[in-house]
Design an enzyme around this catalytic site. Structure first.
Site, PDB file in Angstrom:
ATOM      1  N   HIS A  16       1.006  -1.078   0.094  1.00 52.64           N
ATOM      2  CA  HIS A  16      -0.225   0.177   0.022  1.00 52.64           C
ATOM      3  C   HIS A  16       0.860   1.280   0.048  1.00 52.64           C
ATOM      4  CE1 HIS A  16      -4.001  -2.293   0.746  1.00 52.64           C
ATOM      5  NE2 HIS A  16      -3.030  -3.038   1.144  1.00 52.64           N
TER       6      HIS A  16
ATOM      7  N   TYR B 287       3.791  -4.877   9.918  1.00 52.69           N
ATOM      8  CA  TYR B 287       3.794  -3.295   9.505  1.00 52.69           C
ATOM      9  C   TYR B 287       4.856  -2.548  10.599  1.00 52.69           C
ATOM     10  CZ  TYR B 287      -0.871  -4.034   7.512  1.00 52.69           C
ATOM     11  OH  TYR B 287      -2.048  -4.294   6.735  1.00 52.69           O
TER      12      TYR B 287
END
Ligand code: HEM
Ligand code: HEM
Ligand code: HEM
Lengths: 350, 187
Positions: free
Chosen positions: A64, A328
């Site tokens: 992303h 993440y």
């Protein structure tokens, strides 16, 4: 104490014992760290699988990677209180920081080439307690487990077309996502997309009642289907241009809808949808009020880690949030360390 | 201190062993959690943060006790260089015990993560988000963490060397067991 000159005969044995204790401790440490198990699925291996052949997107998110920041408000209508004691469900207005994004590892991807669109969101309660989430537009996730997601990335990265076939065969749940990717209409705006948690969480209300839930942000803008070929004509960054223009003319809104599981619904598997007739509770409205470039915007340095949860919300038996949190974090470590490769001012770019 | 103590005070011995176990747990949990994507990642990191901060309080208490009670002398026949090594390594261990939790905490602050401990306890951030600071503290936490493990191994080897080979009573100064031998001090 120690008679001088006398080295006990057992000295050699003792030395061996000491060496063994130290050696075993070091080996146990190396094993725990995964240094002896190249097969273990580590965050680093997941990131390696996300990395395109052209190399990592230095200074950017490892997935992303293309996105744009926004600021806004979450307007809670109070209906959520019945489900969760999260402070941001009490009727009121709560500041939001967020990021519209594309599911690609390429920060300069052409918008019309990326199927998955997402949103990162951080809602803050009055006392500073945060709720972070990262949601995407497909109705189901592509795979059932984090391991299968790694397999998917590896298969998709191979030139050999047989690799994806073998993957689909081994992971039949992938078919539903593939069907969506192929047939679902495209739109020309971030504002016309729904964003779904897909992962299941557990809401706890003030009485201590627990409910497994998923949630969605449903757009108030009516989706206008556009053929992918026509999107290509809009230029590489039409999504960012569109959302900037829309928000400049009026705030954009999404209704946050909580979907409550019935006992027995598959909470551990985001590739399996819940039946349509599940109870839905509208808990509030996301209002996007200001768009800012990512480069020096407020969302750049936030990790929209889906396990940053307020009191009243916790993870369920869904294995994804933990896996995502771990990956993440590593992605954040890397991109923060590479900040120089993504200068905050355009002019400074080489 | 008029007369040097013969052993560490019982509270010092208790803290030494309690913290030794906890620090080993911290080191193993640390390298274990950063190498997994399994659901246990979440409880592990919660333990890591909570226990790590508890250890920061314990080391402060421990240092205060050290200043109050002192330490028994090392055996007179230990070569001066070895004595110096022992003192320096203990100083280093104290340093690590102080700095590691601070680095961990600062690293999370500099990444704008909310620090939430076991039981939902929120720790207020005292540093603003900063890529540079995060990277510095992260690297320090990782590499000093590994260095701490190496030093603990060395410390363990030295302790066993005293206990099994030199048998010079050094181990007894910190041994968690009450002393059996002669001139049992009032405990
Ligand atoms: C194991 C599976 C997954 C992996 C390995 C993964 C990996 C990643 C990575 C590395 C990032 C960049 C994070 C950062 O640097 O801040 C990211 C961002 C994102 N992911 Fe995932 N992801 C997974 C599953 C999911 C799922 C299930 C969803 C949605 C339901 C999702 C939605 C998003 C979104 C929206 C972002 C962008 C957040 C932002 O704007 O910062 N991901 N993902
Ligand atoms: C994780 C672990 C450990 C840490 C951080 C640690 C730390 C320390 C420190 C700072 C001292 C110096 C006390 C002072 O002078 O105030 C000390 C003393 C000592 N430790 Fe440890 N220790 C650890 C584990 C161990 C283990 C596993 C053993 C033995 C098997 C051990 C045996 C000893 C002994 C014998 C002393 C006494 C040294 C003397 O009399 O000066 N320690 N430890
Ligand atoms: C005695 C105290 C501590 C020790 C010995 C310790 C040790 C470690 C070790 C060995 C690692 C793994 C490094 C690697 O291999 O990548 C680690 C990682 C980590 N520690 Fe600690 N730690 C301590 C205290 C803390 C505290 C108090 C916090 C936070 C409140 C903390 C937060 C973290 C985090 C977030 C990571 C993951 C870093 C990353 O890769 O992003 N630590 N720690």
């Amino acid at each position: 104490m120690k008679p001088p000159g006398r080295l006990p005969r057992s000295s050699l044995g003792s030395l061996i014992l000491i060496a063994t204790v130290i050696g075993c401790s070091a080996a146990a440490f190396a094993y725990t760290a995964g240094w002896l198990s190249p097969g273990r699925l580590t965050p680093d291996r997941m990131i390696a699988a996300l990395t395109p052949p052209s190399g990592p997107p230095l200074g950017h998110r490892r997935n992303h990677a293309k996105g744009i920041c926004f600021a806004g408000t979450f307007e809670a209508n109070g209906n959520g209180v019945e489900l969760s004691r999260a402070k941001v469900f009490a009727q009121g207005r709560y500041p939001v920081l967020g990021r519209f994004n594309l599911g690609t590892a390429d920060p300069s991807a052409v918008d019309a080439t990326v199927r998955v669109r997402g949103i990162g969101l951080q809602i803050s309660a009055a006392d500073g307690e945060e709720w972070r989430m990262a949601l995407i537009n497909p109705p189901v996730f592509a795979v059932a487990t984090p391991d299968a997601f790694h397999d998917l990335l590896v298969a998709a990265g191979k030139k050999d077309p047989e690799a994806m076939k073998a993957f689909s065969h081994a992971n039949p749940e992938f078919a539903a996502f593939a069907a969506w990717a192929k047939a679902a209409p495209w739109t020309a705006s971030y504002a016309e997309e729904p964003y779904n948690s897909l992962n299941s969480f557990v809401f706890t209300n003030a009485k201590g009642d627990e409910h497994a839930v998923r949630w969605s942000l449903v757009p108030t803008a009516a989706p206008v289907p556009v053929a992918q070929a026509d999107l290509e004509k809009l230029g590489p960054d039409f999504l960012e241009q569109d959302i900037t223009a829309r928000v400049q003319s009026a705030p954009q809104r999404w209704t946050m809808v909580t979907i409550v599981a019935d006992p027995g619904d598959p909470t551990a598997d985001p590739s399996r949808p819940w039946p349509e007739n599940r109870r839905k509770v509208q808990v509030g409205t996301l209002v996007v009020e200001r768009i800012e470039a990512e480069r020096d915007g407020p969302c750049r340095d936030i990790n929209f880690d889906p396990t940053v949860l307020p009191q009243g919300v916790r993870v369920s038996d869904d294995p994804f949030p933990a896996a995502r949190s771990s990956v993440y974090r590593r992605s954040y470590d890397l991109r923060a360390a590479e900040a120089r490769d993504y200068p905050r001012t355009e002019a400074a770019e080489p | 201190m008029t007369s040097a103590p013969h052993r560490f005070a019982p509270i010092q011995r208790l803290l030494h062993w309690l913290m030794a176990v906890c620090i080993l747990v911290m080191l193993f949990v640390g390298v274990g959690m950063v190498s997994t994507v399994a659901p246990k990642y979440l409880p592990l990191i919660e333990i890591h943060k909570t226990l790590g901060l508890a250890l920061l309080f314990l080391v402060l208490i421990r240092l205060a006790l050290r200043l109050r009670f002192g330490a028994p002398p090392l055996p007179a026949d230990l070569p001066p260089a070895v004595k110096l090594g022992a003192r320096l390594s203990h100083l280093l261990l104290y340093g690590f015990m102080m700095i590691m939790p601070l680095l961990g905490l600062g690293m999370l602050w500099a990444a704008a993560y909310p620090v939430v401990l076991y039981g939902g306890i929120q720790v207020t951030a005292l540093l603003p988000q900063s890529d540079g600071v995060h990277t510095l503290l992260w690297n320090a936490h990782v590499y000093l963490g590994l260095a701490l493990f190496a030093l603990v191994l060395l410390h363990l080897a030295a302790a066993l060397f005293h206990a099994l080979i030199r048998r010079d009573g050094v181990f007894a100064t910190i041994s968690p067991l009450p002393q059996r031998e002669r001139m049992k001090p009032a405990e």
